[in-house]
Design a protein around this motif. Structure first.
Motif, PDB file in Angstrom:
ATOM      1  N   LEU A  86     124.169  -4.711  49.904  1.00  0.00           N
ATOM      2  CA  LEU A  86     123.491  -5.578  48.943  1.00  0.00           C
ATOM      3  C   LEU A  86     122.028  -5.650  49.356  1.00  0.00           C
ATOM      4  O   LEU A  86     121.724  -5.961  50.509  1.00  0.00           O
ATOM      5  CB  LEU A  86     124.125  -6.972  48.963  1.00  0.00           C
ATOM      6  CG  LEU A  86     123.456  -8.094  48.183  1.00  0.00           C
ATOM      7  CD1 LEU A  86     123.440  -7.789  46.691  1.00  0.00           C
ATOM      8  CD2 LEU A  86     124.190  -9.409  48.442  1.00  0.00           C
ATOM      9  N   LYS A  87     121.118  -5.321  48.438  1.00  0.00           N
ATOM     10  CA  LYS A  87     119.680  -5.427  48.699  1.00  0.00           C
ATOM     11  C   LYS A  87     119.077  -6.329  47.645  1.00  0.00           C
ATOM     12  O   LYS A  87     119.387  -6.205  46.451  1.00  0.00           O
ATOM     13  CB  LYS A  87     119.006  -4.055  48.647  1.00  0.00           C
ATOM     14  CG  LYS A  87     119.471  -3.098  49.725  1.00  0.00           C
ATOM     15  CD  LYS A  87     118.795  -1.749  49.572  1.00  0.00           C
ATOM     16  CE  LYS A  87     119.341  -0.740  50.543  1.00  0.00           C
ATOM     17  NZ  LYS A  87     118.751   0.594  50.322  1.00  0.00           N
ATOM     18  N   PHE A  88     118.209  -7.228  48.077  1.00  0.00           N
ATOM     19  CA  PHE A  88     117.607  -8.200  47.170  1.00  0.00           C
ATOM     20  C   PHE A  88     116.271  -8.665  47.719  1.00  0.00           C
ATOM     21  O   PHE A  88     115.952  -8.432  48.881  1.00  0.00           O
ATOM     22  CB  PHE A  88     118.548  -9.393  46.961  1.00  0.00           C
ATOM     23  CG  PHE A  88     118.930 -10.102  48.234  1.00  0.00           C
ATOM     24  CD1 PHE A  88     118.234 -11.222  48.659  1.00  0.00           C
ATOM     25  CD2 PHE A  88     119.984  -9.644  49.004  1.00  0.00           C
ATOM     26  CE1 PHE A  88     118.578 -11.872  49.831  1.00  0.00           C
ATOM     27  CE2 PHE A  88     120.342 -10.295  50.182  1.00  0.00           C
ATOM     28  CZ  PHE A  88     119.629 -11.413  50.588  1.00  0.00           C
ATOM     29  N   PHE A  89     115.494  -9.330  46.861  1.00  0.00           N
ATOM     30  CA  PHE A  89     114.183  -9.840  47.254  1.00  0.00           C
ATOM     31  C   PHE A  89     114.228 -11.355  47.404  1.00  0.00           C
ATOM     32  O   PHE A  89     114.835 -12.043  46.574  1.00  0.00           O
ATOM     33  CB  PHE A  89     113.123  -9.482  46.209  1.00  0.00           C
ATOM     34  CG  PHE A  89     112.700  -8.045  46.255  1.00  0.00           C
ATOM     35  CD1 PHE A  89     111.714  -7.628  47.128  1.00  0.00           C
ATOM     36  CD2 PHE A  89     113.297  -7.109  45.428  1.00  0.00           C
ATOM     37  CE1 PHE A  89     111.325  -6.298  47.170  1.00  0.00           C
ATOM     38  CE2 PHE A  89     112.918  -5.779  45.460  1.00  0.00           C
ATOM     39  CZ  PHE A  89     111.920  -5.372  46.333  1.00  0.00           C
ATOM     40  N   ASP A  90     113.561 -11.861  48.426  1.00  0.00           N
ATOM     41  CA  ASP A  90     113.353 -13.305  48.511  1.00  0.00           C
ATOM     42  C   ASP A  90     112.200 -13.662  47.572  1.00  0.00           C
ATOM     43  O   ASP A  90     111.572 -12.772  46.984  1.00  0.00           O
ATOM     44  CB  ASP A  90     113.128 -13.744  49.963  1.00  0.00           C
ATOM     45  CG  ASP A  90     111.753 -13.409  50.532  1.00  0.00           C
ATOM     46  OD1 ASP A  90     110.888 -12.847  49.826  1.00  0.00           O
ATOM     47  OD2 ASP A  90     111.523 -13.730  51.708  1.00  0.00           O
ATOM     48  N   PRO A  91     111.869 -14.929  47.392  1.00  0.00           N
ATOM     49  CA  PRO A  91     110.787 -15.303  46.467  1.00  0.00           C
ATOM     50  C   PRO A  91     109.397 -14.822  46.891  1.00  0.00           C
ATOM     51  O   PRO A  91     108.440 -14.947  46.137  1.00  0.00           O
ATOM     52  CB  PRO A  91     110.842 -16.829  46.464  1.00  0.00           C
ATOM     53  CG  PRO A  91     112.218 -17.170  46.882  1.00  0.00           C
ATOM     54  CD  PRO A  91     112.614 -16.097  47.845  1.00  0.00           C
ATOM     55  N   ASN A  92     109.277 -14.262  48.101  1.00  0.00           N
ATOM     56  CA  ASN A  92     107.988 -13.804  48.616  1.00  0.00           C
ATOM     57  C   ASN A  92     107.862 -12.288  48.630  1.00  0.00           C
ATOM     58  O   ASN A  92     107.027 -11.730  49.327  1.00  0.00           O
ATOM     59  CB  ASN A  92     107.779 -14.366  50.028  1.00  0.00           C
ATOM     60  CG  ASN A  92     107.757 -15.869  50.017  1.00  0.00           C
ATOM     61  OD1 ASN A  92     106.760 -16.466  49.643  1.00  0.00           O
ATOM     62  ND2 ASN A  92     108.866 -16.486  50.377  1.00  0.00           N
ATOM     63  N   ASP A  93     108.718 -11.608  47.874  1.00  0.00           N
ATOM     64  CA  ASP A  93     108.729 -10.146  47.771  1.00  0.00           C
ATOM     65  C   ASP A  93     109.118  -9.436  49.058  1.00  0.00           C
ATOM     66  O   ASP A  93     108.804  -8.259  49.244  1.00  0.00           O
ATOM     67  CB  ASP A  93     107.383  -9.612  47.261  1.00  0.00           C
ATOM     68  CG  ASP A  93     107.089 -10.070  45.851  1.00  0.00           C
ATOM     69  OD1 ASP A  93     108.047 -10.195  45.060  1.00  0.00           O
ATOM     70  OD2 ASP A  93     105.914 -10.316  45.534  1.00  0.00           O
TER      71      ASP A  93
END
Length: 123
Positions: free
Chosen positions: A106-113
Motif C-alpha cells: 500500500l502506497k499513499f501520501f500524507d497531507p504534506n506530499d
C-alpha cells in the motif's frame, strides 16, 4: 566491523507541525514522544522514531523512479486491508494497493506530499 549500530530515527518535512502530529497519531497510530518549536518525535511500538520538521520550503520525503513517486520508507502491518479501508474513508491519496507476490503493498501520501508505504508479507 560495523561502524553503525542502529537506525535511530527518520526525518520528514511537514507544513504544519501540529496538524501533522494529529494526522500521524490519528491515522497511523503513532504516539507523540516530544515536541519542540519546529519539530516533534513520534513513535510506534517498535522501530525507529519519526521526526517531523516544520518547514515553509517546498519539499517532501519522496523520490521518483522512471517518473513514478516512491516512498522513502515502508512500515509493516498485520492488517493492510483495514488500513486501506481506513485511509480510503479519510480521503487519503492512495497510489498503489495490490498483492505484489511477496505481499500486499500500500502506497499513499500524507497531507504534506510525503509518500509512505506499508507492506503485509504473504505467509
Amino acid at each position: 566491523m560495523s561502524h553503525i549500530g542502529a537506525l535511530l530515527h527518520v526525518q520528514i518535512p511537514v507544513k504544519n507541525l501540529h496538524a501533522a502530529i494529529d494526522w500521524y497519531c490519528e491515522h497511523l497510530g503513532f504516539s507523540l514522544q516530544a515536541e519542540f518549536d519546529k519539530s516533534a518525535f513520534l513513535a510506534l511500538s517498535t522501530g525507529p522514531t519519526l521526526m517531523l520538521w516544520e518547514t515553509a520550503d517546498k519539499t517532501s520525503a519522496t523520490f521518483t523512479v522512471d517518473s513514478q513517486p516512491m516512498p522513502v520508507f515502508l512500515f509493516t502491518t498485520a492488517d493492510i486491508h483495514s488500513l486501506y479501508d481506513h485511509l480510503q474513508a479519510q480521503k487519503v491519496t492512495i497510489t498503489h494497493y495490490q498483492n505484489d507476490g511477496f505481499g500486499w503493498v500500500l502506497k499513499f501520501f500524507d497531507p504534506n506530499d510525503n509518500m509512505l508505504g506499508v507492506i503485509q508479507k504473504n505467509e
